[in-house]
Motif scaffolding. Sequence first.
Motif, mmCIF file in Angstrom:
data_model
loop_
_atom_site.group_PDB
_atom_site.id
_atom_site.type_symbol
_atom_site.label_atom_id
_atom_site.label_comp_id
_atom_site.label_asym_id
_atom_site.label_seq_id
_atom_site.Cartn_x
_atom_site.Cartn_y
_atom_site.Cartn_z
ATOM 1 N N ASP A 1 0.855 -1.237 -0.037
ATOM 2 C CA ASP A 1 -0.152 -0.054 0.112
ATOM 3 C C ASP A 1 0.810 1.214 -0.047
ATOM 4 O OD1 ASP A 1 -2.459 -1.101 -0.068
ATOM 5 O OD2 ASP A 1 -2.601 -1.076 2.278
ATOM 6 N N LEU A 2 1.851 1.328 0.928
ATOM 7 C CA LEU A 2 2.925 2.576 1.011
ATOM 8 C C LEU A 2 3.608 2.710 -0.209
ATOM 9 C CD1 LEU A 2 3.725 2.065 4.791
ATOM 10 C CD2 LEU A 2 2.336 3.849 3.841
ATOM 11 N N LEU A 3 3.933 1.495 -0.716
ATOM 12 C CA LEU A 3 5.077 1.665 -1.823
ATOM 13 C C LEU A 3 4.255 2.183 -3.210
ATOM 14 C CD1 LEU A 3 7.060 -1.657 -1.301
ATOM 15 C CD2 LEU A 3 7.927 0.731 -1.210
ATOM 16 N N ARG A 4 3.126 1.637 -3.056
ATOM 17 C CA ARG A 4 2.295 2.083 -4.395
ATOM 18 C C ARG A 4 2.113 3.332 -4.407
ATOM 19 N NH1 ARG A 4 -0.201 -0.497 -9.030
ATOM 20 N NH2 ARG A 4 -0.945 1.716 -10.424
ATOM 21 N N GLU A 5 1.220 3.988 -3.146
ATOM 22 C CA GLU A 5 1.053 5.381 -3.008
ATOM 23 C C GLU A 5 1.983 6.226 -3.520
ATOM 24 O OE1 GLU A 5 -1.348 8.296 -0.149
ATOM 25 O OE2 GLU A 5 -0.942 6.401 0.798
ATOM 26 N N ALA A 6 3.256 5.885 -2.938
ATOM 27 C CA ALA A 6 4.551 6.804 -3.131
ATOM 28 C C ALA A 6 4.737 6.503 -4.597
ATOM 29 C CB ALA A 6 5.772 6.254 -2.269
ATOM 30 N N ILE A 7 4.663 5.475 -5.439
ATOM 31 C CA ILE A 7 5.133 5.419 -6.718
ATOM 32 C C ILE A 7 4.361 6.294 -7.691
ATOM 33 C CG2 ILE A 7 5.038 3.939 -8.880
ATOM 34 C CD1 ILE A 7 5.722 1.638 -6.859
ATOM 35 N N ASP A 8 2.949 6.331 -7.589
ATOM 36 C CA ASP A 8 1.971 7.002 -8.305
ATOM 37 C C ASP A 8 0.644 7.776 -7.643
ATOM 38 O OD1 ASP A 8 0.429 4.814 -8.015
ATOM 39 O OD2 ASP A 8 0.504 4.240 -10.109
#
Length: 178
Positions: free
Chosen positions: A166-173
Amino acid sequence: MSDLVVQKIVRPERVVSGPWLEVIASNLDYHRATFLWKCEGLSDAQLRLRAVGSSALTLLGLMRHLQGVERAWFQRTLAGTTPDFFPYRTYATADGGEWYDESDATPARDVYADYLKACEESRQVFARVTVDLARIVPNREFGDTDVRFVLEHVIEEYARHVGHADLLREAIDGTTGE
């Protein structure tokens, strides 16, 4: 050909009541699909992005780890067989363990295919290894445990890592979702 690695993911409906093994199996598939949903529509480069603070963790690294979770817990621990782990590059951690080296050049499509294969292998052994839920299995990490504990632990692994995803995806895009 699209440069997106994980195409459209449809998460299955979960069984929320009924026989315990049906509930567990459906929840495992739901969490597997939720993890992939977090990776949906991203390129190889995006799956490799280190996007949260100083952490080296990436979505692709989580995918490598989760194939290992599937094989270690279902094949090695529950089935008592020797898994055929993909030879990803790893490194020794400070506590003497090992973790996947994010500089591993294995294409994301290959990692994704390996992850799907590991999940299917787990589904194939599920019925055989869950015949006796009270069966005690040797467990290097926790000591001897029963089959129910191992199944719960795999769900725990997914719950933890879907949170990371969740955190990684939000930070990506900026994409968010349960």
